[in-house]
Write an enzyme that holds these catalytic residues in place. Sequence first.
Site, PDB file in Angstrom:
ATOM      1  N   HIS A  38       0.842  -1.196   0.000  1.00 10.07           N
ATOM      2  CA  HIS A  38       0.000   0.000   0.000  1.00 10.07           C
ATOM      3  C   HIS A  38       0.873   1.240   0.000  1.00 10.07           C
ATOM      4  CE1 HIS A  38       0.797   0.849   4.286  1.00 10.07           C
ATOM      5  NE2 HIS A  38       0.633  -0.458   4.503  1.00 10.07           N
ATOM      6  N   CYS A  42       4.021  -4.523   6.551  1.00 10.27           N
ATOM      7  CA  CYS A  42       3.556  -4.267   5.198  1.00 10.27           C
ATOM      8  C   CYS A  42       4.649  -3.673   4.325  1.00 10.27           C
ATOM      9  CB  CYS A  42       2.351  -3.335   5.216  1.00 10.27           C
ATOM     10  SG  CYS A  42       0.809  -4.174   5.626  1.00 10.27           S
TER      11      CYS A  42
END
Length: 291
Positions: A241, A257
């Site tokens: 992301h 992440c």
Amino acid sequence: MAVGLAVLAGGSAAYTGWAGTSASRPVPVVGPNEPTGESAAEVPRPGAAEAESVRPAAPAPDDLPEIDYDPAPAGFPEDPDTLDTTALTQGLRPERRLAAYDAPGGRPLAFLMPAISGVELTVPVARREAGWTAVLLPSANRKLAWLPPGGFHTVPLHDQIVVERRPYRLTWYRDGVANSSWRLSLGQPGQETPLGRTFILGRTPPPEPVYGGVDIFALGAVPDDPDAVPTGLRGAHIGIHTWYHDGELGRSTTNGCIRLTSSGQRLLLEQLHPGTPVVVVDELPTPPPTA
């Protein structure tokens, strides 16, 4: 397609929520082999000698768990090539509930379903043996599931993402050719971005403004140490992301992440599809030409 899934917040303690619809040695990347794209039902019938070489599948009890977004059941084998960056060029799509085994002719451990959280499942094919097919296991790290013949079809996979932890770099390859590279933020100490092969499970809309209004890729990978992440992130998957600012690129600040620029994420969202292989290594032997 959007996924009703949770991914790690990537540096804040905020929980991404169930957003969306209803529902050890790296080697250089090589060009893909031409995939057949054949359905299992379309593969020519083997001769008697070939048929004898296919190991039979033990019946699967109806009460086996289904593989979903929660951590996959234990007992599946390690992926022996988990740090190999050779592109995986075929994806497998279940056409019905499929029993997943721990080895060709081995024990059935769970059912692989045609969809997870309402999104059609595409899992990269990792290897074949004795008439069986091994795929990267969803909701697990560095694990394979073995499937007997039948009940699925294959599709070509042209893209691949390679993430390098030491240089904080993500490179997008198509048909073995590096297209673009980006600087990244990755997992902080104790919540490191997991090494090994995984894949894009699906995408989900950004649940909070910190994501800059850009959709998120949910991966098949999960935190290596689920207890190390904040309580609100328990059960979430690793994601790719963007963030509302780029001030932390080249640093280890996320909850595991993979965070890149908004422009890079938007391009990948336009180009990549569920099933795209992702491999995380410490560093490639030779930097990609796009580095």
